[in-house]
Design a protein around this motif. Structure first.
Motif, mmCIF file in Angstrom:
data_model
loop_
_atom_site.group_PDB
_atom_site.id
_atom_site.type_symbol
_atom_site.label_atom_id
_atom_site.label_comp_id
_atom_site.label_asym_id
_atom_site.label_seq_id
_atom_site.Cartn_x
_atom_site.Cartn_y
_atom_site.Cartn_z
ATOM 1 N N ILE A 65 32.218 43.864 33.024
ATOM 2 C CA ILE A 65 32.036 43.691 34.451
ATOM 3 C C ILE A 65 30.778 42.918 34.647
ATOM 4 C CG2 ILE A 65 31.141 45.093 36.256
ATOM 5 C CD1 ILE A 65 34.038 45.865 36.365
ATOM 6 N N MET A 122 37.598 35.531 41.517
ATOM 7 C CA MET A 122 36.786 36.398 40.689
ATOM 8 C C MET A 122 37.116 37.872 41.143
ATOM 9 S SD MET A 122 35.692 35.068 38.243
ATOM 10 C CE MET A 122 34.641 36.555 37.817
ATOM 11 N N VAL A 123 37.784 38.133 42.521
ATOM 12 C CA VAL A 123 37.936 39.604 42.891
ATOM 13 C C VAL A 123 39.010 40.257 41.922
ATOM 14 C CG1 VAL A 123 38.605 40.907 44.666
ATOM 15 C CG2 VAL A 123 37.013 39.087 44.935
ATOM 16 N N LEU A 124 40.059 39.213 41.504
ATOM 17 C CA LEU A 124 41.395 39.496 41.067
ATOM 18 C C LEU A 124 40.811 39.799 39.569
ATOM 19 C CD1 LEU A 124 44.041 37.225 41.886
ATOM 20 C CD2 LEU A 124 43.975 39.585 42.397
ATOM 21 N N VAL A 137 37.825 41.017 38.379
ATOM 22 C CA VAL A 137 37.043 42.266 38.495
ATOM 23 C C VAL A 137 38.153 43.307 38.553
ATOM 24 C CG1 VAL A 137 35.482 43.544 39.514
ATOM 25 C CG2 VAL A 137 34.957 41.262 39.199
ATOM 26 N N PHE A 138 39.106 42.934 39.468
ATOM 27 C CA PHE A 138 40.090 43.997 39.635
ATOM 28 C C PHE A 138 40.833 44.528 38.237
ATOM 29 C CE2 PHE A 138 44.192 44.895 41.737
ATOM 30 C CZ PHE A 138 43.914 45.913 42.678
ATOM 31 N N MET A 148 38.732 46.403 35.754
ATOM 32 C CA MET A 148 38.609 47.651 36.456
ATOM 33 C C MET A 148 39.773 48.426 36.066
ATOM 34 S SD MET A 148 36.128 48.251 39.610
ATOM 35 C CE MET A 148 37.608 47.494 40.476
ATOM 36 N N LEU A 149 41.071 47.808 36.343
ATOM 37 C CA LEU A 149 42.287 48.509 36.169
ATOM 38 C C LEU A 149 42.567 48.845 34.695
ATOM 39 C CD1 LEU A 149 43.982 49.234 38.454
ATOM 40 C CD2 LEU A 149 45.639 47.415 37.905
ATOM 41 N N TYR A 196 23.831 48.781 38.886
ATOM 42 C CA TYR A 196 25.055 48.236 39.810
ATOM 43 C C TYR A 196 25.072 49.481 41.048
ATOM 44 C CZ TYR A 196 26.339 44.517 36.935
ATOM 45 O OH TYR A 196 26.655 43.510 36.159
ATOM 46 N N VAL A 240 33.724 42.525 49.302
ATOM 47 C CA VAL A 240 34.176 43.324 48.644
ATOM 48 C C VAL A 240 33.591 43.571 47.140
ATOM 49 C CG1 VAL A 240 35.659 41.584 47.364
ATOM 50 C CG2 VAL A 240 36.700 43.567 47.659
ATOM 51 N N TYR A 241 32.674 42.512 46.876
ATOM 52 C CA TYR A 241 32.061 42.917 45.531
ATOM 53 C C TYR A 241 31.234 43.967 45.533
ATOM 54 C CZ TYR A 241 33.575 38.598 43.603
ATOM 55 O OH TYR A 241 34.294 37.574 42.859
ATOM 56 N N ILE A 250 33.321 46.998 45.258
ATOM 57 C CA ILE A 250 34.044 47.070 43.918
ATOM 58 C C ILE A 250 32.881 47.563 42.840
ATOM 59 C CG2 ILE A 250 34.416 45.827 41.836
ATOM 60 C CD1 ILE A 250 36.164 43.927 43.586
ATOM 61 N N TRP A 297 32.904 51.274 40.872
ATOM 62 C CA TRP A 297 33.073 51.062 39.564
ATOM 63 C C TRP A 297 31.760 51.939 38.802
ATOM 64 C CZ3 TRP A 297 29.813 48.498 35.947
ATOM 65 C CH2 TRP A 297 30.165 48.400 34.803
ATOM 66 N N LEU A 352 36.715 54.902 42.295
ATOM 67 C CA LEU A 352 37.239 54.112 41.629
ATOM 68 C C LEU A 352 38.774 53.538 42.288
ATOM 69 C CD1 LEU A 352 36.949 51.753 39.402
ATOM 70 C CD2 LEU A 352 38.413 52.969 38.010
ATOM 71 N N LEU A 389 39.411 50.136 44.168
ATOM 72 C CA LEU A 389 40.868 49.390 43.880
ATOM 73 C C LEU A 389 41.677 49.199 45.280
ATOM 74 C CD1 LEU A 389 41.982 50.926 40.753
ATOM 75 C CD2 LEU A 389 41.306 48.557 41.052
ATOM 76 N N SER A 415 39.881 46.316 47.601
ATOM 77 C CA SER A 415 39.881 45.051 46.922
ATOM 78 C C SER A 415 41.425 44.465 47.147
ATOM 79 C CB SER A 415 39.265 44.861 45.518
ATOM 80 O OG SER A 415 39.825 46.018 44.621
ATOM 81 N N ILE A 423 42.113 41.229 49.566
ATOM 82 C CA ILE A 423 42.802 40.172 49.010
ATOM 83 C C ILE A 423 44.124 39.961 49.859
ATOM 84 C CG2 ILE A 423 43.833 39.020 47.300
ATOM 85 C CD1 ILE A 423 42.197 40.585 45.471
#
Lengths: 180, 381
Positions: free
Chosen positions: A34, A72-74, A76-77, A80-81, B77, B131-132, B135, B139, B147, B151, B154, B158
């Motif tokens: 991350i 980059m969102v994808l 990070v997504f 995390m997933l 974070y 969105v960061y 996230i 997280w 989480l 999820l 985000s 998108i």
């Protein structure tokens, strides 16, 4: 708003340097996936700042919009997933691979430096000075007009390439769904 | 950069930040009283007249609460996340023009913080960074519900960013500019110049030439700001409170503030792109009538305070004041619309949300571009 040339140069080197530091210590040498991803985002920001300093405002905005805002969102997504951590990545298993990658990167870098210093081809002069761009409606208008006139073929070819990519990814996703 | 430009920039940035910070508690009060009105309740009515000071009391409470970081969180974070959410919320407003030009001491001042060539591309790119923070919050909290919330957020952002961006292409095609000031100016043209009587004065607002684009953009903006009917990232009945579940005191308040700031920017953008921004038909006539009043007020002010000079151009000031008032009124309407919709519509289910985004809005916005292109080619708009 124009900065003095000296100030632009200083800012350019500051952003390049900071971007390099994020790339090296954050992305390449980072341990936490991350954190690596967030460092990459910050590096994109530095690149975007460099573009803006070079008067390429459209590139700067798109750099953030596409890379930092979407791709980059994808990343990070997915991180995390999958809840990827250092154990799963198992970075230690391929020291040879790492050394090879480092060697190739340095080789590429050396080639760039060599070609910039000794290359003979000069950039094609199409007469686009910052003043001319500004007087004919700004960065964005000039880019779009060029894209849809002189560079229509490369533009359309690129969009076909992207279309093929989209169709391919849909086909791959669909095949997995049908197996279930 | 000379002295005047520096002071001008600082003044404009200070004004925007100050006003936006004042709007948040006002809006919280309006939302609570508005929801009470719609549900036949009273809402906050104890602190101050009509409960107006309730938000102030809430702020005091937030500040004096214990500031703690839960043991299981990623501390770095966790602390960073609220700031990352708040920053883009403040930054996006920079390119929105809130009035015309004024000449002060020989310099033309635009009532806009930054006049960028890339215009609302800047808003889209900075807006996509919010969105960061969400996230990061989800997280770093190390909590399943958090989480899940981030999820959802985000994925939602998108999905709706695409149709939001595409719905704006129609606006660019019609006004052939990305610069918001230029778009506002072109919206003052008459819609049907040859129409009889009062009809000729209808302005060429984005809403009249891009109704489909407006609906897509409006809905996408609701999804982007995580407001009902698209507030699945919070979904208090399913995932407790989503991404800000583990946050307390002022940190929670920062998330709350970011949501309202995003609402302000979204309303300002809707106003600027689809409802003529700070312009209004017949505004120049009102400004002429208003000019003597401004001149008189300026004379009184300088006679009371000798260090204040009288205004050299009261006509410009009168116009600018009216323009800012018109802009604020339009933004206020859209802010109220946010509240109105929130307390009227139920929440979407998650698959409905995704279906709506990908299967309805995305094809519709692409079709909108094609239809707009044909109409421009035929010379209709």
């Amino acid at each position: 708003m124009e900065l003095a040339t000296g100030a632009t140069d200083i800012f350019f080197y500051i952003f390049s340097g900071v971007g390099f530091l994020f790339a090296l210590f954050g992305v390449v040498l980072g341990k936490n996936p991350i954190s690596c991803a967030f460092s990459l985002v910050l590096m994109f920001f530095c690149i975007s700042a460099d573009f803006a300093l070079l008067q390429a405002h459209f590139l700067a905005a798109v750099q953030i919009l596409v890379y930092a805002g979407a791709i980059m969102v994808l990343f990070v997504f997915v991180i995390m997933l999958l809840n990827a951590d250092t154990k799963n990545l198992d970075l230690g298993r391929s020291k040879v691979f790492q050394a090879g990658a480092a060697f190739l990167c340095l080789g590429l870098f050396a080639m760039f430096v060599w070609s910039i210093r000794h290359g003979t081809g000069s950039p094609k002069d199409v007469g686009l000075t910052p003043e001319k761009v500004l007087s004919s409606g700004g960065n964005l208008r000039v880019i779009s007009e060029l894209m849809f006139s002189d560079y229509i073929l490369p533009f359309e070819l690129t969009s076909i390439l992207l279309l093929v990519g989209i169709v391919g990814s849909v086909a791959l996703a669909k095949r997995k769904m049908e197996h279930k | 950069m000379d002295m005047f430009t520096g002071i001008e920039m600082a003044a404009k940035v200070g004004l925007i930040v100050f006003v936006m910070l004042q709007v948040v508690p006002m809006m919280v009060w309006i939302e609570r009283r508005g929801s009470a009105l719609m549900q036949n309740r009273r809402g906050p009515n104890r602190v101050g007249p009509l409960g107006l000071f309730q938000s102030l009391a809430d702020v005091v409470k937030f500040i004096f609460k214990e500031d703690m970081v839960p043991e299981h969180c990623d501390k770095f974070y966790y602390i960073l996340a609220p700031a990352v959410v708040l920053l883009p919320a403040f930054m996006t407003f920079a390119v929105v023009p809130f009035g015309g030009d004024i000449t002060i001491a020989g310099h033309v001042v635009h009532l806009q913080v930054a006049d960028l060539n890339v215009g609302f591309l800047y808003i889209l790119s900075i807006g996509s960074l919010g969105v960061y923070g969400i996230i990061m919050a989800g997280w770093s909290s190390n909590n399943k519900y958090s989480l899940l919330g981030s999820l959802r957020s985000s994925a939602q952002m998108i999905s709706y960013e695409l149709s939001m961006g595409l719905s704006l292409v129609g606006i660019v095609m019609i006004y052939s500019s990305f610069e918001l000031r230029e778009i506002v100016f072109r919206q003052t043209y008459p819609l049907m110049a040859s129409a009889p009587g009062i009809l000729a004065h209808i302005p060429k607002w984005g809403f009249f030439v891009q109704p489909v684009g407006f609906i897509i953009f409006l809905s996408s903006v609701y999804a982007e700001t995580n407001r009902l009917p698209f507030d699945l990232p919070e979904g208090e009945s399913e995932i407790v409170a989503g991404y800000h579940l583990e946050f307390g005191s002022m940190r929670f308040a920062l998330f709350f503030m970011a949501e309202y700031l995003n609402m302000v920017t979204a309303s300002a953008l809707l106003t600027t792109l689809y409802f003529g921004g700070y312009s209004f038909p017949g505004l120049h006539i009102a400004a002429e009538a208003f000019t003597p009043l401004v001149a008189r007020a300026s004379e009184i002010a300088s006679s009371l305070m000798p260090f204040v000079p009288t205004l050299a151009n009261p006509d410009q000031w009168a116009r600018a004041i009216l323009e800012v008032a018109v802009f604020s009124a339009k933004v206020g309407f859209f802010m109220w619309l946010f509240v109105w919709v929130r307390w009227t519509l139920p929440r979407f289910r998650y698959d409905q949300l995704m279906d709506l985004g990908w299967k309805v809005f995305l094809p519709l916005s692409i079709a909108n571009i094609a239809v707009t292109g044909v109409l421009i080619y035929l010379g209709v708009i």
